[in-house]
Write a protein that holds these residues in place. Structure first.
Motif, mmCIF file in Angstrom:
data_model
loop_
_atom_site.group_PDB
_atom_site.id
_atom_site.type_symbol
_atom_site.label_atom_id
_atom_site.label_comp_id
_atom_site.label_asym_id
_atom_site.label_seq_id
_atom_site.Cartn_x
_atom_site.Cartn_y
_atom_site.Cartn_z
ATOM 1 N N LEU A 270 48.137 40.107 30.663
ATOM 2 C CA LEU A 270 46.958 39.960 31.507
ATOM 3 C C LEU A 270 45.699 40.227 30.686
ATOM 4 C CD1 LEU A 270 48.247 41.793 34.706
ATOM 5 C CD2 LEU A 270 48.008 39.325 34.362
ATOM 6 N N ASP A 271 44.767 39.319 30.758
ATOM 7 C CA ASP A 271 43.505 39.410 30.017
ATOM 8 C C ASP A 271 42.598 40.446 30.695
ATOM 9 O OD1 ASP A 271 40.889 38.970 29.040
ATOM 10 O OD2 ASP A 271 41.368 36.899 28.538
ATOM 11 N N THR A 272 42.132 41.442 29.921
ATOM 12 C CA THR A 272 41.294 42.481 30.510
ATOM 13 C C THR A 272 39.974 41.918 31.032
ATOM 14 O OG1 THR A 272 40.433 43.032 28.308
ATOM 15 C CG2 THR A 272 42.267 44.348 29.137
ATOM 16 N N ASP A 273 39.445 40.882 30.387
ATOM 17 C CA ASP A 273 38.204 40.277 30.857
ATOM 18 C C ASP A 273 38.410 39.637 32.231
ATOM 19 O OD1 ASP A 273 35.444 39.506 30.471
ATOM 20 O OD2 ASP A 273 36.172 37.456 30.238
ATOM 21 N N VAL A 274 39.568 39.001 32.418
ATOM 22 C CA VAL A 274 39.885 38.393 33.710
ATOM 23 C C VAL A 274 40.106 39.478 34.760
ATOM 24 C CG1 VAL A 274 41.541 36.961 34.960
ATOM 25 C CG2 VAL A 274 40.844 36.316 32.639
ATOM 26 N N LEU A 275 40.771 40.556 34.373
ATOM 27 C CA LEU A 275 40.991 41.657 35.312
ATOM 28 C C LEU A 275 39.670 42.290 35.734
ATOM 29 C CD1 LEU A 275 44.119 43.483 33.833
ATOM 30 C CD2 LEU A 275 44.024 41.849 35.726
ATOM 31 N N ARG A 276 38.728 42.397 34.797
ATOM 32 C CA ARG A 276 37.419 42.957 35.134
ATOM 33 C C ARG A 276 36.708 42.066 36.154
ATOM 34 N NH1 ARG A 276 36.217 43.577 30.403
ATOM 35 N NH2 ARG A 276 36.847 45.753 30.140
ATOM 36 N N THR A 277 36.821 40.755 35.977
ATOM 37 C CA THR A 277 36.249 39.821 36.943
ATOM 38 C C THR A 277 36.925 39.957 38.301
ATOM 39 O OG1 THR A 277 35.597 38.199 35.269
ATOM 40 C CG2 THR A 277 35.996 37.363 37.497
ATOM 41 N N PHE A 278 38.252 40.063 38.300
ATOM 42 C CA PHE A 278 39.022 40.202 39.536
ATOM 43 C C PHE A 278 38.587 41.444 40.309
ATOM 44 C CE2 PHE A 278 42.884 42.370 41.260
ATOM 45 C CZ PHE A 278 43.015 41.608 42.405
ATOM 46 N N VAL A 279 38.448 42.572 39.620
ATOM 47 C CA VAL A 279 38.036 43.824 40.270
ATOM 48 C C VAL A 279 36.620 43.685 40.834
ATOM 49 C CG1 VAL A 279 37.482 46.258 39.885
ATOM 50 C CG2 VAL A 279 39.571 45.291 38.906
ATOM 51 N N ALA A 280 35.728 43.045 40.091
ATOM 52 C CA ALA A 280 34.356 42.870 40.552
ATOM 53 C C ALA A 280 34.316 42.044 41.844
ATOM 54 C CB ALA A 280 33.515 42.196 39.466
ATOM 55 N N ILE A 281 35.094 40.981 41.910
ATOM 56 C CA ILE A 281 35.122 40.146 43.120
ATOM 57 C C ILE A 281 35.704 40.930 44.286
ATOM 58 C CG2 ILE A 281 36.089 38.054 44.161
ATOM 59 C CD1 ILE A 281 36.145 36.854 41.302
ATOM 60 N N ALA A 282 36.774 41.680 44.032
ATOM 61 C CA ALA A 282 37.402 42.469 45.092
ATOM 62 C C ALA A 282 36.440 43.500 45.660
ATOM 63 C CB ALA A 282 38.657 43.154 44.551
ATOM 64 N N GLU A 283 35.656 44.139 44.796
ATOM 65 C CA GLU A 283 34.734 45.180 45.243
ATOM 66 C C GLU A 283 33.486 44.604 45.896
ATOM 67 O OE1 GLU A 283 34.095 47.534 41.764
ATOM 68 O OE2 GLU A 283 35.946 48.695 42.039
ATOM 69 N N CYS A 284 33.059 43.417 45.448
ATOM 70 C CA CYS A 284 31.858 42.787 46.024
ATOM 71 C C CYS A 284 32.184 41.974 47.272
ATOM 72 C CB CYS A 284 31.181 41.886 44.997
ATOM 73 S SG CYS A 284 30.447 42.763 43.598
ATOM 74 N N GLY A 285 33.428 41.499 47.383
ATOM 75 C CA GLY A 285 33.802 40.663 48.517
ATOM 76 C C GLY A 285 33.241 39.265 48.460
ATOM 77 N N SER A 286 32.746 38.871 47.282
ATOM 78 C CA SER A 286 32.098 37.567 47.154
ATOM 79 C C SER A 286 32.079 37.142 45.697
ATOM 80 C CB SER A 286 30.666 37.642 47.701
ATOM 81 O OG SER A 286 29.863 36.598 47.217
ATOM 82 N N PHE A 287 32.368 35.862 45.436
ATOM 83 C CA PHE A 287 32.270 35.327 44.080
ATOM 84 C C PHE A 287 30.815 35.331 43.609
ATOM 85 C CE2 PHE A 287 36.531 34.054 44.831
ATOM 86 C CZ PHE A 287 37.101 33.706 43.610
ATOM 87 N N THR A 288 29.898 35.014 44.518
ATOM 88 C CA THR A 288 28.482 34.930 44.145
ATOM 89 C C THR A 288 27.937 36.295 43.736
ATOM 90 O OG1 THR A 288 28.168 33.076 45.665
ATOM 91 C CG2 THR A 288 26.187 34.240 44.929
ATOM 92 N N ARG A 289 28.201 37.323 44.548
ATOM 93 C CA ARG A 289 27.707 38.664 44.216
ATOM 94 C C ARG A 289 28.367 39.187 42.943
ATOM 95 N NH1 ARG A 289 27.969 39.223 49.909
ATOM 96 N NH2 ARG A 289 29.984 40.290 49.812
ATOM 97 N N ALA A 290 29.663 38.909 42.782
ATOM 98 C CA ALA A 290 30.360 39.361 41.578
ATOM 99 C C ALA A 290 29.825 38.647 40.344
ATOM 100 C CB ALA A 290 31.861 39.117 41.722
ATOM 101 N N ALA A 291 29.471 37.362 40.469
ATOM 102 C CA ALA A 291 28.938 36.601 39.339
ATOM 103 C C ALA A 291 27.658 37.236 38.820
ATOM 104 C CB ALA A 291 28.684 35.155 39.760
ATOM 105 N N SER A 292 26.812 37.694 39.746
ATOM 106 C CA SER A 292 25.585 38.368 39.340
ATOM 107 C C SER A 292 25.880 39.671 38.605
ATOM 108 C CB SER A 292 24.719 38.651 40.576
ATOM 109 O OG SER A 292 23.569 39.378 40.240
ATOM 110 N N GLN A 293 26.921 40.345 39.034
ATOM 111 C CA GLN A 293 27.281 41.636 38.439
ATOM 112 C C GLN A 293 27.824 41.490 37.023
ATOM 113 O OE1 GLN A 293 29.349 44.513 40.998
ATOM 114 N NE2 GLN A 293 30.821 44.838 39.357
ATOM 115 N N VAL A 294 28.654 40.452 36.805
ATOM 116 C CA VAL A 294 29.280 40.279 35.486
ATOM 117 C C VAL A 294 28.543 39.260 34.625
ATOM 118 C CG1 VAL A 294 31.552 40.906 36.397
ATOM 119 C CG2 VAL A 294 30.896 38.499 36.321
ATOM 120 N N HIS A 295 27.409 38.746 35.144
ATOM 121 C CA HIS A 295 26.535 37.837 34.386
ATOM 122 C C HIS A 295 27.247 36.533 33.997
ATOM 123 C CE1 HIS A 295 23.848 41.254 34.238
ATOM 124 N NE2 HIS A 295 24.778 41.981 33.634
ATOM 125 N N ARG A 296 27.910 35.946 34.989
ATOM 126 C CA ARG A 296 28.533 34.635 34.800
ATOM 127 C C ARG A 296 28.301 33.809 36.057
ATOM 128 N NH1 ARG A 296 34.367 35.687 31.753
ATOM 129 N NH2 ARG A 296 33.484 36.640 29.879
#
Length: 300
Positions: free
Chosen positions: A16-42
């Motif tokens: 499992l790629d740690t970068d992908v896992l970091r993205t996964f956790v961000a989406i889970a905590e934000c509840g939104s792809f859009t909000r998570a994208a802002s958080q991880v700058h993608r």
């Protein structure tokens, strides 16, 4: 031969790629792809591709995509726990070899509920990451910890916000509901006046409970006045009293009293108060704040 076969099969599993896992956790905590994208700058599209790759890797869907939010699937809930632990281990490994060596001594004060429940695990992880830092812990009331801070006896302290006569100080690092707790299957809450197990005068939990009962017109008696949460627990376990408790500290056979007709209680907050900065105090402060951040439930 069976053991060799098992080793070959295990080594062929995908990583499992740690970068992908970091993205996964961000989406889970934000509840939104859009909000998570802002958080991880993608971009949301980039995050969507990463999650698609993750789902293909494990062969399971991790999110249920709805019109305005995403929710974790059952498999996603399981993966979230693994992901947080893997990212934490990765951080500890990198710190061990790449972080500059930090040594020194930190005097640290905390309250009973944190010092006996949450802090031991946090300090154990910290000791593995920064073995050169000695942490001396004092467990007492928030007011006493602040007095020790003012006298220079402590470098930092975790205190409960809102105690009577206490000025607002420090950085709020944790907020959670204060609820009524009692014995599973118990009858203490049915008594009139209702028996309470409370901390000493000046405790925010005590004041919140008495204010709520007074406003609701509910008769009560203070059956136990306790110095620590262990004594409050003992009273509840014996079904001799109910008590206001942070929801995170309730463990079976104790339970949150939700339908017993008791008035709601306010949330309570924990603040980190610090004196002068130092490298060893800085790394401990960051470690404590990360630990409390990890305690927050996901947005799913």
């Amino acid at each position: 031969m069976t053991q060799n076969t098992m080793n070959i099969r295990t080594s062929g599993l995908p990583l499992l790629d740690t970068d992908v896992l970091r993205t996964f956790v961000a989406i889970a905590e934000c509840g939104s792809f859009t909000r998570a994208a802002s958080q991880v700058h993608r971009t949301p599209a980039a995050l969507s591709m990463q999650i698609k790759r993750l789902e293909e890797t494990i062969g399971k869907l991790v999110f249920l995509r709805e019109s305005r939010q995403v929710r974790l699937t059952t498999e996603g809930e399981i993966l979230l726990g693994y992901s947080r632990r893997l990212l934490k281990l990765n951080e500890e490994a990198v710190q061990q070899f790449l972080s500059p060596s930090v040594t020194g001594r930190v005097s640290f004060g905390t309250t009973d509920d944190i010092g006996t429940r949450i802090l031991p695990g946090v300090l154990a992880q910290f000791a593995r990451s920064f073995p050169g830092v000695q942490v001396d812990v004092t467990i007492t009331s928030s007011r006493e910890n602040l007095d020790r801070m003012d006298s220079g006896d402590l470098d930092m302290a975790l205190v409960i916000i809102g105690n009577e006569g206490q000025e607002a100080r420090g950085e709020i690092i944790h907020t959670e509901p204060l609820v009524w707790a009692g014995r599973e299957g118990g009858i203490a809450f049915e008594q009139s006046p209702i028996p309470l197990a409370l901390a000493n005068h000046g405790c925010i939990w005590r004041r919140a409970a008495l204010d709520a009962l007074d406003q609701a017109g509910r008769a009560y008696r203070i059956a136990y006045t306790c110095e620590n949460t262990a004594a409050q627990e003992a009273a509840m376990l014996a079904d001799l009293a109910v008590t206001p408790f942070p929801v995170s500290l309730i463990r079976p056979p104790l339970k949150k009293l939700e339908k017993e007709g008791l008035p709601p209680l306010a949330k309570y907050q924990i603040a980190l108060v610090r004196n002068a900065s130092s490298p060893e105090a800085d790394v401990l402060s960051d470690h404590i704040k990360s630990a409390f951040l990890a305690m927050r439930p996901s947005a799913a």
